[in-house]
Design an enzyme around this catalytic site. Structure first.
Site, PDB file in Angstrom:
ATOM      1  CB  SER A 146      -0.961  -0.069   1.149  1.00  0.00           C
ATOM      2  OG  SER A 146      -0.161   0.178   2.398  1.00  0.00           O
ATOM      3  CG  ASP A 204       5.306   0.395   5.760  1.00  0.00           C
ATOM      4  OD1 ASP A 204       5.893  -0.070   6.627  1.00  0.00           O
ATOM      5  OD2 ASP A 204       4.222  -0.749   5.819  1.00  0.00           O
TER       6      ASP A 204
HETATM    7  C1  MEV Z   1       3.699  -2.413   9.015  1.00  0.00           C
HETATM    8  O1  MEV Z   1       4.534  -2.264   7.900  1.00  0.00           O
HETATM    9  C2  MEV Z   1       4.513  -1.731  10.160  1.00  0.00           C
HETATM   10  C3  MEV Z   1       3.790  -1.339  11.569  1.00  0.00           C
HETATM   11  O2  MEV Z   1       4.679  -0.956  12.513  1.00  0.00           O
HETATM   12  C4  MEV Z   1       2.649  -0.330  11.371  1.00  0.00           C
HETATM   13  C5  MEV Z   1       3.390   0.920  11.032  1.00  0.00           C
HETATM   14  O3  MEV Z   1       4.511   1.069  11.128  1.00  0.00           O
HETATM   15  O4  MEV Z   1       2.655   1.896  10.567  1.00  0.00           O
HETATM   16  C6  MEV Z   1       3.141  -2.689  12.016  1.00  0.00           C
END
Ligand code: MEV
Length: 396
Positions: A146, A204
């Protein structure tokens, strides 16, 4: 408004350490993958803006004239700001996504419309565009699909609307934007991520924008200058899960058991910092003992993540199977299924790697051997894309 076709790509990611803890202000170490999302934006004169997402079966278009009549002042926030719940409600009305559409698909459409209206509304007339996004990344598996989607959309829309310049010079195959433009792309992509995930940390979209390897804490991004050539096995358990629900679950556990959960997050932070230190040492003078430390860190973090409630029987299975071959694994991303990473030490025989892959495939998992640290969001010439990507984007 630019009149040329734009071809943009952005990478997925793995989080080495720090998932979930990063949502609570701790450090995360993220690395770009060599699996990417590709976008083709083609200006049109048919009065429509269309979105085609072949991976998830979305093909939708909207009349630009109708969108133009909408009161988009609800997007007027001065600076780039997170979409409010009221804005989300309005976007849903505008989107007209069919009722039977699954959540992922619905959110992908909403994120697109949000970015299109918010970025392009600064122009006198909304542009008529044809957009196709195709990805090598599995969706909802923890590999940042995403974020790569939001980064590609932000980069392409900002470039098409001439908020930033097309970095592709004459004759170049691939080019990247300068730092200030990447910062703007990242800011908008973060808003797209918020539409999809509610309360993401921003790690991300940051890694998908900047590429390479980075340390992320509370919006502060620093590149890991020295990264040893790490090889990993990436395994998709194919168990579907929702990042939003898993992040909310950890928050609830933290509220319920603060004295138990807060030390876990602090320990994950320390693991990330120790891993960063070790990677720096390894880049200068690699030695096998350092891999053993990395393996210990992986094991400890995987136990912590289980204690946070984001494990899954399939991930346990993945850890057991790789351990039977002397290899160490942890989940990556939000957990609850999705993907895991397994460190491949340089002393491993290829036969052992193949046997592990076979055992994992035998469990019904998908498995790739991959290297880490690919480039961040990039602009391409059509000639730089391979045949399958050109075909998926309809470049012919
Ligand atoms: C998702 O790739 C990583 C999490 O730490 C969520 C985030 O950092 O927004 C689970």
């Amino acid at each position: 408004m630019l009149s040329e076709v734009l071809l943009v790509s952005a990478p997925g990611k793995v989080i080495l350490h720090g998932e979930h803890a990063v949502v609570h202000g701790k450090v995360a170490l993220a690395v770009a993958l060599n699996l990417r999302t590709f976008l083709r934006l083609q200006p049109h004169s048919d009065g429509k803006v269309s979105l085609n997402l072949p991976n998830i079966g979305i093909k939708q278009d909207w009349d630009v004239a109708r969108l133009q009549l909408l009161d988009t002042s609800f997007l007027e926030q001065g600076d780039i700001a997170a979409p409010t719940p009221e804005q989300m409600e309005k976007l849903k009305e505008v989107a007209g996504v069919p009722e039977n559409c699954a959540v992922t698909e619905r959110l992908a459409v909403l994120a697109f419309l949000y970015l299109y209206l918010a970025i392009c509304r600064k122009r006198r007339a909304l542009p008529s565009l044809d957009i196709v996004v195709w990805s090598e990344l599995p969706t909802g598996a923890g590999l940042g699909s995403s974020a790569a989607y939001s980064v590609c959309l932000s980069a392409a829309l900002l470039t098409a609307c001439e908020e930033i310049q097309n970095p592709l010079k004459d004759g170049a195959r691939v080019s990247r934007w300068p730092k200030e433009d990447l910062e703007l792309i990242n800011k908008w992509a973060f808003q797209g991520e918020k539409v999809i995930h509610g309360n993401p940390s921003g790690v991300d979209n940051a890694i998908s924008t900047w590429g390479g390897a980075l340390r992320y804490q509370q919006g502060k991004i620093s590149s890991l200058k020295r990264l040893p050539a790490l090889q990993i096995l990436l395994t998709n358990t194919k168990v579907p899960r929702s990042t939003k629900a898993l992040v909310a679950g950890v928050k609830n556990r933290l509220i319920k058991f603060p004295e138990i959960v807060a030390p876990l997050l602090t320990s994950i932070d320390a693991i990330a910092l120790e891993c960063e230190r070790m990677l720096g040492e390894m880049a200068l003078a690699p030695a096998l003992e350092q891999y053993v430390v990395l393996e210990e860190l992986i094991d400890m973090n995987q136990h912590h993540l289980n204690a946070l409630g984001v494990g899954h029987a399939a991930l346990d299975r993945l850890c057991q199977v790789t351990m039977a071959h002397g290899l160490h694994s942890k989940l990556t991303g939000a957990g609850g299924g999705g993907c895991g990473i397994t460190l491949l030490r340089p002393d491993l025989e290829q036969e052992e790697v193949e046997a592990t892959k076979q055992a994992l495939t035998g469990c019904g998992f998908d498995c790739w051997e991959t290297s880490l640290g690919g480039p961040g969001v990039s602009m391409h010439s059509a000639a730089s894309l391979n045949g399958p990507v050109q075909q998926a984007l309809g470049c012919f």
